[in-house]
Design an enzyme around this catalytic site. Structure first.
Site, PDB file in Angstrom:
ATOM      1  N   HIS A 164      -8.419  -7.387   2.330  1.00 30.31           N
ATOM      2  CA  HIS A 164      -7.524  -8.648   1.966  1.00 30.31           C
ATOM      3  C   HIS A 164      -8.137  -9.822   2.082  1.00 30.31           C
ATOM      4  O   HIS A 164      -8.809  -9.953   2.971  1.00 30.31           O
ATOM      5  CB  HIS A 164      -6.220  -8.622   2.488  1.00 30.31           C
ATOM      6  CG  HIS A 164      -4.998  -7.557   2.269  1.00 30.31           C
ATOM      7  ND1 HIS A 164      -4.330  -6.604   3.089  1.00 30.31           N
ATOM      8  CD2 HIS A 164      -4.815  -7.133   0.832  1.00 30.31           C
ATOM      9  CE1 HIS A 164      -3.634  -5.794   2.195  1.00 30.31           C
ATOM     10  NE2 HIS A 164      -3.789  -5.999   1.042  1.00 30.31           N
ATOM     11  N   CYS A 250      -0.468  -9.760   8.868  1.00 29.67           N
ATOM     12  CA  CYS A 250       0.351  -8.508   8.074  1.00 29.67           C
ATOM     13  C   CYS A 250       1.571  -8.196   8.814  1.00 29.67           C
ATOM     14  O   CYS A 250       2.226  -7.420   8.038  1.00 29.67           O
ATOM     15  CB  CYS A 250      -0.831  -7.371   7.636  1.00 29.67           C
ATOM     16  SG  CYS A 250      -1.578  -6.878   8.855  1.00 29.67           S
TER      17      CYS A 250
HETATM   18  N1  LIG Z   1      -1.911  -8.144   5.129  1.00 25.97           N
HETATM   19  C1  LIG Z   1      -2.697  -7.045   5.475  1.00 25.97           C
HETATM   20  O1  LIG Z   1      -3.756  -7.266   6.362  1.00 25.97           O
HETATM   21  N2  LIG Z   1      -2.206  -5.857   5.544  1.00 25.97           N
HETATM   22  C2  LIG Z   1      -3.048  -4.769   6.192  1.00 25.97           C
HETATM   23  C3  LIG Z   1      -2.652  -3.438   5.312  1.00 25.97           C
HETATM   24  C4  LIG Z   1      -3.403  -2.418   5.821  1.00 25.97           C
HETATM   25  C5  LIG Z   1      -2.985  -0.850   5.528  1.00 25.97           C
HETATM   26  N3  LIG Z   1      -3.592   0.043   6.058  1.00 25.97           N
HETATM   27  C6  LIG Z   1      -3.652  -0.920   4.068  1.00 25.97           C
HETATM   28  O2  LIG Z   1      -4.672  -0.404   3.781  1.00 25.97           O
HETATM   29  O3  LIG Z   1      -2.723  -1.279   2.971  1.00 25.97           O
END
Ligand SMILES: NC(=O)NCCC[C@H](N)C(=O)O
Length: 260
Positions: A164, A250
């Site tokens: 992201h 997140c």
């Molecule tokens: N906003 C973020 O950095 N989100 C992390 C999401 C990690 C999750 N394992 C994903 O791949 O969607």
């Protein structure tokens, strides 16, 4: 900073089955340790004067703790995301309910648009959106249309090296944009405002106040650098979430301009 409210979502016991895209899957994600770290994160918000509101947990969604990805909040509007990872789309409904309960108007990213909240970095009236991973052009256009009436300028930014945009860069209270240079596609987007930090986990800060940032305990050199700039640093251990490409940003949605 005015009202300090944030949405959080406790981790699923199936966290270890979360998605991994740009790093090797770790075999030792520990759900109990993750829960303890999540409480540590929430406590850090509380100690800095924030009130947290829990989105209903989603046991069936391993990545649901990464609640930031479910929406973009700007002014009195919450734009509910449509994740670029289709297995994560089921997370959005309860998040929408929670943000509505805080008094926000709601709009939605609709198909064929995709957008993850983690791709959206805001500072002042500028909204940078990472394009190329979970967020597509249609998602950026829809976000632009939703935020334009609120005075926001949406700027698409190339993203290929990390999951992201906010895995690559975040903003300090003074608008300096920090990032770990090897993982930032195009630092020239921010010109002189870009500051390279020495550690990958040091690229992620959550602003807890005008002079306080929350960051990972895994970036002590960056913490020292930020303290030298006059910031107070609150460090938390988020190792279990980092194994799944998560970071401090997140784990919450901050509701700074809460209407209610
Ligand atoms: N906003 C973020 O950095 N989100 C992390 C999401 C990690 C999750 N394992 C994903 O791949 O969607």
């Amino acid at each position: 900073m005015d009202a300090r409210h944030a949405l959080v979502r406790r981790p699923s016991s199936r966290l270890a089955a979360g998605l991994v895209t740009h790093i090797e899957r770790s075999e030792d994600v520990d759900a109990d340790r993750a829960l303890a770290q999540w409480f540590g994160y929430v406590d850090a918000l509380h100690e800095a004067g924030w009130t947290t509101h829990e989105v209903a947990p989603a046991e069936d969604c391993p990545d649901s703790v990464f609640v930031e990805d479910t929406m973009v909040v700007y002014g009195d509007l919450a734009v509910i995301a449509r994740s670029g990872a289709d297995v994560r789309r089921a997370e959005a409904a309860a998040a929408e309910e929670a943000v509505r309960a805080q008094g926000y108007r709601v709009a939605r990213i609709e198909a064929p648009g995709t957008l993850d909240g983690g791709d959206v970095l805001k500072h002042g009236e500028t909204v940078w959106v990472g394009l190329g991973g979970r967020t597509n052009e249609d998602g950026v256009e829809q976000l632009r249309a939703h935020l334009a009436p609120l005075g926001a300028e949406v700027v698409a930014v190339p993203l290929t090296k990390v999951l992201h945009l906010k895995s690559a860069v975040t903003a300090l209270p003074d608008g300096t944009v920090i990032g770990f240079a090897p993982l930032v596609d195009d630092p020239s987007v921010w010109g002189e405002a870009f500051l390279a930090v020495p550690e990958e986990p040091g690229a992620h800060v959550v602003l807890l106040g005008d002079d306080t940032v929350l960051m990972s305990a895994a970036a002590p050199e960056t913490a020292a650098l930020l303290e030298d700039r006059g910031l107070r640093v609150v460090a938390v251990d988020v190792s279990e979430f980092e194994k799944l490409e998560g970071c401090v940003t997140c784990l919450s949605v901050r509701l700074r301009g809460r209407p209610g």
